[in-house]
Design a protein around this motif. Sequence first.
Motif, PDB file in Angstrom:
ATOM      1  N   TYR A  94      38.327 -28.509  14.953  1.00 55.61           N
ATOM      2  CA  TYR A  94      37.722 -27.958  16.227  1.00 55.61           C
ATOM      3  C   TYR A  94      36.580 -27.105  16.161  1.00 55.61           C
ATOM      4  O   TYR A  94      35.799 -27.090  17.041  1.00 55.61           O
ATOM      5  N   PHE A  95      36.471 -26.466  15.034  1.00 57.65           N
ATOM      6  CA  PHE A  95      35.622 -25.412  14.883  1.00 57.65           C
ATOM      7  C   PHE A  95      34.323 -26.177  14.074  1.00 57.65           C
ATOM      8  O   PHE A  95      33.109 -25.485  13.827  1.00 57.65           O
ATOM      9  N   ALA A  96      34.484 -27.332  13.803  1.00 57.69           N
ATOM     10  CA  ALA A  96      33.098 -28.086  13.176  1.00 57.69           C
ATOM     11  C   ALA A  96      31.922 -27.952  13.849  1.00 57.69           C
ATOM     12  O   ALA A  96      30.567 -27.612  13.351  1.00 57.69           O
ATOM     13  N   PRO A  97      31.876 -28.036  15.228  1.00 54.12           N
ATOM     14  CA  PRO A  97      30.592 -27.998  15.998  1.00 54.12           C
ATOM     15  C   PRO A  97      29.935 -26.616  15.901  1.00 54.12           C
ATOM     16  O   PRO A  97      28.808 -26.286  15.762  1.00 54.12           O
ATOM     17  N   ALA A  98      30.791 -25.666  15.785  1.00 56.62           N
ATOM     18  CA  ALA A  98      30.491 -24.110  15.478  1.00 56.62           C
ATOM     19  C   ALA A  98      29.963 -24.106  14.151  1.00 56.62           C
ATOM     20  O   ALA A  98      28.481 -23.363  14.080  1.00 56.62           O
ATOM     21  N   LEU A 101      26.389 -25.582  14.072  1.00 58.19           N
ATOM     22  CA  LEU A 101      25.307 -24.526  14.981  1.00 58.19           C
ATOM     23  C   LEU A 101      25.074 -23.607  13.930  1.00 58.19           C
ATOM     24  O   LEU A 101      23.562 -23.621  13.582  1.00 58.19           O
ATOM     25  N   TYR A 102      25.944 -22.849  13.148  1.00 54.12           N
ATOM     26  CA  TYR A 102      25.413 -21.794  12.250  1.00 54.12           C
ATOM     27  C   TYR A 102      24.691 -22.520  11.132  1.00 54.12           C
ATOM     28  O   TYR A 102      23.634 -21.673  10.656  1.00 54.12           O
ATOM     29  N   GLU A 103      25.049 -23.387  10.538  1.00 58.82           N
ATOM     30  CA  GLU A 103      24.413 -24.031   9.414  1.00 58.82           C
ATOM     31  C   GLU A 103      22.726 -24.355   9.799  1.00 58.82           C
ATOM     32  O   GLU A 103      22.015 -24.132   9.132  1.00 58.82           O
ATOM     33  N   ARG A 104      22.711 -24.892  10.953  1.00 54.16           N
ATOM     34  CA  ARG A 104      21.320 -25.443  11.423  1.00 54.16           C
ATOM     35  C   ARG A 104      20.408 -24.351  11.824  1.00 54.16           C
ATOM     36  O   ARG A 104      19.187 -24.217  11.722  1.00 54.16           O
ATOM     37  N   HIS A 105      21.201 -22.964  11.919  1.00 48.74           N
ATOM     38  CA  HIS A 105      20.108 -21.751  12.215  1.00 48.74           C
ATOM     39  C   HIS A 105      20.223 -21.063  11.106  1.00 48.74           C
ATOM     40  O   HIS A 105      19.695 -19.704  11.023  1.00 48.74           O
ATOM     41  N   GLY A 106      20.439 -21.591   9.841  1.00 50.30           N
ATOM     42  CA  GLY A 106      20.049 -20.717   8.635  1.00 50.30           C
ATOM     43  C   GLY A 106      21.494 -19.903   8.007  1.00 50.30           C
ATOM     44  O   GLY A 106      21.029 -19.398   6.825  1.00 50.30           O
ATOM     45  N   PHE A 107      22.564 -19.878   8.631  1.00 53.39           N
ATOM     46  CA  PHE A 107      23.660 -19.318   8.190  1.00 53.39           C
ATOM     47  C   PHE A 107      24.339 -20.002   6.872  1.00 53.39           C
ATOM     48  O   PHE A 107      24.132 -21.413   7.025  1.00 53.39           O
ATOM     49  N   GLY A 126      26.845 -16.105   6.280  1.00 45.69           N
ATOM     50  CA  GLY A 126      25.937 -14.912   6.593  1.00 45.69           C
ATOM     51  C   GLY A 126      24.602 -15.241   6.555  1.00 45.69           C
ATOM     52  O   GLY A 126      24.299 -16.401   6.295  1.00 45.69           O
ATOM     53  N   LEU A 127      23.817 -14.617   7.543  1.00 39.53           N
ATOM     54  CA  LEU A 127      22.305 -14.897   7.375  1.00 39.53           C
ATOM     55  C   LEU A 127      21.549 -13.630   7.323  1.00 39.53           C
ATOM     56  O   LEU A 127      21.873 -12.421   7.946  1.00 39.53           O
ATOM     57  N   ARG A 128      20.661 -13.528   6.190  1.00 39.15           N
ATOM     58  CA  ARG A 128      19.860 -12.577   5.732  1.00 39.15           C
ATOM     59  C   ARG A 128      18.587 -12.439   6.584  1.00 39.15           C
ATOM     60  O   ARG A 128      17.882 -13.446   6.668  1.00 39.15           O
ATOM     61  N   LEU A 129      18.383 -11.365   7.257  1.00 41.23           N
ATOM     62  CA  LEU A 129      16.946 -11.153   8.183  1.00 41.23           C
ATOM     63  C   LEU A 129      15.691 -10.630   7.248  1.00 41.23           C
ATOM     64  O   LEU A 129      16.040  -9.509   6.704  1.00 41.23           O
ATOM     65  N   GLU A 130      14.655 -11.311   7.353  1.00 41.04           N
ATOM     66  CA  GLU A 130      13.882 -10.940   6.230  1.00 41.04           C
ATOM     67  C   GLU A 130      12.666 -10.036   7.336  1.00 41.04           C
ATOM     68  O   GLU A 130      12.427 -10.484   8.694  1.00 41.04           O
ATOM     69  N   TYR A 131      12.088  -9.385   6.896  1.00 41.19           N
ATOM     70  CA  TYR A 131      11.221  -8.330   7.531  1.00 41.19           C
ATOM     71  C   TYR A 131       9.939  -8.338   7.014  1.00 41.19           C
ATOM     72  O   TYR A 131       9.813  -8.215   5.400  1.00 41.19           O
ATOM     73  N   ILE A 132       8.754  -8.166   7.356  1.00 44.34           N
ATOM     74  CA  ILE A 132       7.646  -8.055   6.798  1.00 44.34           C
ATOM     75  C   ILE A 132       7.248  -6.518   6.836  1.00 44.34           C
ATOM     76  O   ILE A 132       7.063  -5.962   7.654  1.00 44.34           O
TER      77      ILE A 132
END
Length: 134
Positions: A94-98, A101-107, A126-132
């Motif tokens: 049931y959660f496969a689409p979720a 979605l997360y994997e497509r966005h880099g999680f 998890g998704l690490r956010l990078e900052y310049i």
Amino acid sequence: MFATSPAESVHALDLAALRVPSITFWAARSHEGALLGCGALKQHDDALGELKSMRTASAARGHGVASAVLLEIIAECRRRGIREVKLETGTEEYFAPARRLYERHGFTPCAPFAEYTEDPNSAYYGLRLEYITG
């Protein structure tokens, strides 16, 4: 969630839990005002945010609603200087689409975090956010 997961593996927030200061909630609505989807951010500390309560109305699925809500939450994390966004979702089909979605966005898969523990019904990302800097 209780219809798709064992009760001990449901980590969804009820209405009272969504009303605490550490939670920010988003709702996506149609031009007519119909609820299309929602999501929330639980800020654990200055560096860690947790994605919570992502839902999309069945009639709105496949139209980019979930991606739009997710991208707005990630943008807010960046504005706040949050370094990492994590989430828990189900392992059932049931959660496969979720999960997609997360994997497509880099999680990427990660270990349990915060108050979570190993659970065969839970997948953690998890998704690490990078900052310049400079």
